[in-house]
Design a protein around this motif. Structure first.
Motif, mmCIF file in Angstrom:
data_model
loop_
_atom_site.group_PDB
_atom_site.id
_atom_site.type_symbol
_atom_site.label_atom_id
_atom_site.label_comp_id
_atom_site.label_asym_id
_atom_site.label_seq_id
_atom_site.Cartn_x
_atom_site.Cartn_y
_atom_site.Cartn_z
ATOM 1 N N GLY A 56 115.356 40.948 131.026
ATOM 2 C CA GLY A 56 116.506 40.083 130.855
ATOM 3 C C GLY A 56 116.525 39.456 129.478
ATOM 4 N N PRO A 57 117.613 38.782 129.127
ATOM 5 C CA PRO A 57 117.728 38.138 127.806
ATOM 6 C C PRO A 57 116.650 37.094 127.540
ATOM 7 C CG PRO A 57 119.879 38.283 128.858
ATOM 8 C CD PRO A 57 118.867 38.659 129.904
ATOM 9 N N GLY A 58 116.085 36.513 128.598
ATOM 10 C CA GLY A 58 115.042 35.512 128.426
ATOM 11 C C GLY A 58 113.647 36.084 128.433
ATOM 12 N N GLY A 59 113.526 37.414 128.296
ATOM 13 C CA GLY A 59 112.230 38.070 128.353
ATOM 14 C C GLY A 59 111.622 38.355 126.990
ATOM 15 N N ASP A 60 110.776 39.382 126.947
ATOM 16 C CA ASP A 60 110.000 39.737 125.761
ATOM 17 C C ASP A 60 110.303 41.176 125.351
ATOM 18 O OD1 ASP A 60 108.552 37.308 126.528
ATOM 19 O OD2 ASP A 60 107.517 38.605 127.968
ATOM 20 N N CYS A 61 109.942 41.546 124.108
ATOM 21 C CA CYS A 61 110.169 42.922 123.677
ATOM 22 C C CYS A 61 109.336 43.271 122.441
ATOM 23 C CB CYS A 61 111.651 43.159 123.378
ATOM 24 S SG CYS A 61 112.011 44.889 122.935
ATOM 25 N N PRO A 62 108.193 43.934 122.625
ATOM 26 C CA PRO A 62 107.481 44.495 121.476
ATOM 27 C C PRO A 62 108.088 45.838 121.078
ATOM 28 C CG PRO A 62 106.215 44.866 123.460
ATOM 29 C CD PRO A 62 107.441 44.098 123.877
ATOM 30 N N ILE A 63 108.138 46.095 119.783
ATOM 31 C CA ILE A 63 108.749 47.308 119.250
ATOM 32 C C ILE A 63 107.820 47.922 118.206
ATOM 33 C CG2 ILE A 63 110.730 48.267 117.987
ATOM 34 C CD1 ILE A 63 112.327 45.758 118.899
ATOM 35 N N ILE A 64 107.637 49.235 118.277
ATOM 36 C CA ILE A 64 107.008 49.977 117.179
ATOM 37 C C ILE A 64 108.072 50.907 116.612
ATOM 38 C CG2 ILE A 64 105.160 51.504 116.438
ATOM 39 C CD1 ILE A 64 103.497 50.618 118.753
ATOM 40 N N LEU A 65 108.229 50.911 115.303
ATOM 41 C CA LEU A 65 109.273 51.738 114.689
ATOM 42 C C LEU A 65 108.733 52.470 113.469
ATOM 43 C CD1 LEU A 65 110.434 50.275 111.822
ATOM 44 C CD2 LEU A 65 111.251 48.606 113.511
ATOM 45 N N HIS A 66 109.416 53.553 113.143
ATOM 46 C CA HIS A 66 109.207 54.235 111.861
ATOM 47 C C HIS A 66 110.520 54.242 111.112
ATOM 48 C CE1 HIS A 66 108.021 57.098 108.779
ATOM 49 N NE2 HIS A 66 109.179 57.694 108.984
ATOM 50 N N ILE A 99 95.081 27.987 138.007
ATOM 51 C CA ILE A 99 95.638 29.240 137.517
ATOM 52 C C ILE A 99 97.109 28.989 137.202
ATOM 53 C CG2 ILE A 99 96.282 30.100 139.816
ATOM 54 C CD1 ILE A 99 95.397 32.889 138.885
ATOM 55 N N VAL A 100 97.624 29.662 136.182
ATOM 56 C CA VAL A 100 99.025 29.466 135.822
ATOM 57 C C VAL A 100 99.903 30.108 136.888
ATOM 58 C CG1 VAL A 100 100.787 29.858 134.057
ATOM 59 C CG2 VAL A 100 98.392 29.527 133.375
ATOM 60 N N PRO A 101 100.926 29.425 137.379
ATOM 61 C CA PRO A 101 101.805 30.023 138.392
ATOM 62 C C PRO A 101 102.456 31.315 137.895
ATOM 63 C CG PRO A 101 102.192 27.670 138.226
ATOM 64 C CD PRO A 101 101.299 28.024 137.084
ATOM 65 N N GLY A 102 102.812 32.170 138.836
ATOM 66 C CA GLY A 102 103.407 33.451 138.478
ATOM 67 C C GLY A 102 104.917 33.439 138.407
ATOM 68 N N THR A 103 105.538 32.347 138.847
ATOM 69 C CA THR A 103 106.990 32.220 138.804
ATOM 70 C C THR A 103 107.347 30.794 138.407
ATOM 71 O OG1 THR A 103 107.113 31.579 141.133
ATOM 72 C CG2 THR A 103 107.329 33.941 140.643
ATOM 73 N N GLY A 104 108.630 30.540 138.267
ATOM 74 C CA GLY A 104 109.095 29.196 137.964
ATOM 75 C C GLY A 104 109.102 28.895 136.486
ATOM 76 N N PHE A 105 109.007 27.615 136.148
ATOM 77 C CA PHE A 105 109.146 27.162 134.768
ATOM 78 C C PHE A 105 107.834 27.051 133.997
ATOM 79 C CE2 PHE A 105 113.336 24.786 135.787
ATOM 80 C CZ PHE A 105 114.073 25.895 135.407
ATOM 81 N N LEU A 106 106.724 26.761 134.684
ATOM 82 C CA LEU A 106 105.482 26.484 133.964
ATOM 83 C C LEU A 106 104.953 27.707 133.214
ATOM 84 C CD1 LEU A 106 103.402 24.215 136.387
ATOM 85 C CD2 LEU A 106 104.817 23.543 134.438
ATOM 86 N N CYS A 107 105.308 28.892 133.657
ATOM 87 C CA CYS A 107 104.788 30.121 133.045
ATOM 88 C C CYS A 107 105.730 30.693 131.989
ATOM 89 C CB CYS A 107 104.507 31.167 134.105
ATOM 90 S SG CYS A 107 105.888 31.475 135.231
ATOM 91 N N ALA A 108 106.760 29.945 131.622
ATOM 92 C CA ALA A 108 107.759 30.466 130.682
ATOM 93 C C ALA A 108 107.323 30.275 129.237
ATOM 94 C CB ALA A 108 109.097 29.776 130.909
ATOM 95 N N PRO A 109 107.189 31.360 128.471
ATOM 96 C CA PRO A 109 106.968 31.243 127.037
ATOM 97 C C PRO A 109 108.309 31.105 126.312
ATOM 98 C CG PRO A 109 106.970 33.545 127.622
ATOM 99 C CD PRO A 109 107.223 32.766 128.902
ATOM 100 N N ILE A 110 108.273 30.971 125.009
ATOM 101 C CA ILE A 110 109.504 31.054 124.225
ATOM 102 C C ILE A 110 110.049 32.478 124.393
ATOM 103 C CG2 ILE A 110 110.481 30.975 121.907
ATOM 104 C CD1 ILE A 110 108.197 29.018 121.190
ATOM 105 N N PRO A 111 111.306 32.639 124.805
ATOM 106 C CA PRO A 111 111.840 33.994 125.015
ATOM 107 C C PRO A 111 111.949 34.762 123.698
ATOM 108 C CG PRO A 111 113.561 32.341 125.296
ATOM 109 C CD PRO A 111 112.276 31.589 125.164
#
Length: 593
Positions: A56-66, A99-111
């Motif tokens: 989703g838009p609030g998620g993460d995305c690593p990219i490798i490019l040439h 342990i860090v929760p698996g859902t909700g707000f506490l586990c949210a990084p900067i998108p």
């Protein structure tokens, strides 16, 4: 060899993704004169609409490019870090969590996903932001086809949405049916507003993209995220309700970064991965171990191949747990971990019988620290709860998400391998007015600052997201990757070994039955481990399962088409571009000409 579909072949370009609509969108961009970077961005934003349970838009995305223009490869790190208020003291001491929760707000990084796509588009693309986002806006506004897994995922969290996450209920509990159309007018308007405000701020392409980045991280998007996180306390897997730690100030101070990929040789090919803030180096370590083993002499669907690869992965992933972390905060002995000497010594630990101990090494004399015993205990406790009918998923929303992948090669020789994920519809409450939710990647931190992947503000959680790029004779040859969490850097080396050691093409290597292990500590809540567990795809011969069991593996059969969601594209010396995609789940497709 039988394949489920032909390997796509052409000379103009190819796109392979985990959803056919995104693949067609990417190819449409290439046909209209866009390059691989334009196409990957358009496909990536479209995946947020057509696979909302996977990214989703609030998620993460690593990219490798040439970049053919630069003649070089880059990693764009779209993995956002922990917010400033997310500390061990806050979660462990003040909130009483272990342990860090698996859902909700506490586990949210900067998108991080939006800025990763935008940065690639600005630096390497040719299209304007409006044109790239037009596809996603169109599908969100007019409707996208609903695949069955979306509805199945929604059903797992329906009670949570109905009783707790009412903003998610308004967005997702609207009578969706497999094969129907789903619209997300809030998200369509979010992206349309970003475009309008960016165009009002600048008249040139690069200026508009820069303005959009500032709008996302310092304008109305960040403001809405900040406001909702302060005003609403979300029930999470701890069984309690918590406000968000992520703020608009956190977002305003962060942007995606550009790095050099890590590189390692396998059978004369250079394999490129993201750094140790990802699990990508575990694949490089696996290949370094296999480099000294006669994999080519093994049956690619035989017990000897499964055993050798699994035992190599056990060693590599043990090192992942013991030593990987954000290198801006952690001194990761990566040079030693990838060295021939270290891997020769580790290779000596691989015998004919399975070893089900957890065995990280001691690179440069370091003493590994892990919580393997605790992980085994947590896995057992969760299995016991499930066996007694504990409604963990429906009560607390503990429904894991997965991932997407995009591969593109264009007529100019540009390559993109991108693995967007998180911000799943089931990860946290939908943000009113935006049409999406935040990610949950910070669940991968340990609440111990002294560990390599221990939580600290501003630190990147060690993600499982892991795109791949391979060079042949120093030139870009193949882009590939897969969803799958822990399995990403299991299925990928299996695919690559079958290509380089056995001569299979992309589609053949994808279609062959695969396997995965759950021996090491999972990156996902509740951070369990299952010693020796090995799952074979159901199409393996029964004799293979019998031999692996006799060797000491806790082996079992899965479904016939259950292992892997790989896609890939490669450019051969004669100018042909070939691509393939996973048939499992009937979503992934490769297109090209």
């Amino acid at each position: 060899m039988f394949t489920t579909r032909p390997e796509i072949a052409g000379t103009f370009g190819a796109v392979a993704t985990t959803h056919w609509i995104a693949s067609q969108v990417g190819m449409s961009v290439l046909e209209r004169g866009g390059n691989a970077f334009d196409a990957a961005c358009a496909a990536g934003f479209t995946l947020q609409i057509v696979e909302p349970h996977l990214n989703g838009p609030g998620g993460d995305c690593p990219i490798i490019l040439h970049s053919a223009r630069l003649g070089a490869q880059q990693v764009i790190c779209g993995q956002g870090p922990a917010p400033a208020a997310m500390t061990v003291g806050k979660l462990k001491d003040e909130l009483g969590l272990d342990i860090v929760p698996g859902t909700g707000f506490l586990c949210a990084p900067i998108p991080g996903a939006f800025d990763a796509w935008a940065l690639m588009l600005r630096d390497h693309g040719t299209w304007r932001l409006r044109d790239v986002l037009d596809y996603a806006i169109g599908y969100a506004a007019r409707g996208a086809h609903v695949v069955g897994r979306i509805c199945a995922t929604i059903e797992t969290v329906r009670p949570l949405f109905e009783t707790e996450w009412k903003s998610s209920a308004a967005l997702w509990l609207r009578g969706l049916t497999p094969g129907g159309l789903y619209t997300n007018p809030e998200l369509a308007e979010t992206y349309a507003r970003v475009v309008r405000e960016a165009e009002a701020a600048s008249s040139d392409r690069e200026g508009q993209i820069e303005a959009a980045r500032n709008i996302w991280y310092g304008g109305f998007v960040a403001e809405a995220i900040d406001r909702f996180g302060r005003s609403f306390a979300a029930l999470d897997t701890s069984g309690r309700r918590h406000h968000a730690l992520l703020t608009g100030q956190d977002m305003a101070g962060w942007r995606a970064g550009v790095e050099q990929p890590l590189a390692s040789l396998y059978r004369g090919h250079t394999v490129l991965k993201c750094g140790p803030w990802s699990q990508g180096p575990a694949m490089l370590q696996t290949l370094a171990l296999l480099e000294g083993i006669d994999v080519a002499g093994m049956d690619p669907v035989g017990a000897e191949f499964v055993h050798a690869v699994t035992e190599a992965m056990k060693l590599a992933f043990a090192d992942r747990e013991a030593f990987y972390g954000d290198p801006d905060f952690t001194d990761v002995p990566m040079t030693t971990l990838l060295s021939a000497e270290y891997n020769a010594a580790r290779r000596g630990l691989i015998g004919r019988e399975a070893n089900n101990d957890f065995r990280p090494g001691s690179p440069d004399g370091r003493v590994p620290r892990t919580d393997y015993a605790g992980a085994v205990q947590r896995a057992g406790a969760l299995a016991m709860a499930a066996g007694t009918g504990e409604p963990t998923v429906s009560r607390l929303g503990a429904s894991g998400g997965d991932t997407c992948h995009v591969d593109v090669i264009d007529q100019w020789g540009n390559f993109v391998s991108a693995t967007p994920s998180a911000g799943w519809l089931q990860s946290s409450p939908a943000i009113p007015g935006l049409g999406f939710c935040l990610g949950s990647r910070c669940q991968m931190f340990w609440l111990d600052e002294s560990l390599p992947n221990g939580l600290k503000p501003g630190k990147r959680p060690r993600t499982t997201l892991s795109p791949s790029l391979v060079l042949r004779d120093g030139k870009p040859w193949m882009s590939f990757g897969t969803p799958g969490g822990e399995q990403q850097d299991q299925w990928q080396p299996i695919m690559l070994a079958r290509m380089l050691d056995h001569g299979f093409g992309i589609q053949q290597a994808i279609d062959l039955p695969s396997f995965h292990s759950e021996h090491w500590i999972s990156s996902f809540w509740p951070r369990g481990a299952r010693p020796g567990k090995l799952v074979l795809e159901g199409r393996y011969a029964p004799a293979v399962l019998e031999e692996l069991t006799a060797r000491g593996h806790a082996a079992e059969m899965g479904g016939d088409w259950s292992e892997g969601r790989l896609t890939g594209a490669r450019l051969e010396a004669d100018g042909q571009i070939l691509a393939g995609a996973n048939p499992r789940g009937m979503q992934g497709y490769a297109v090209g000409r």
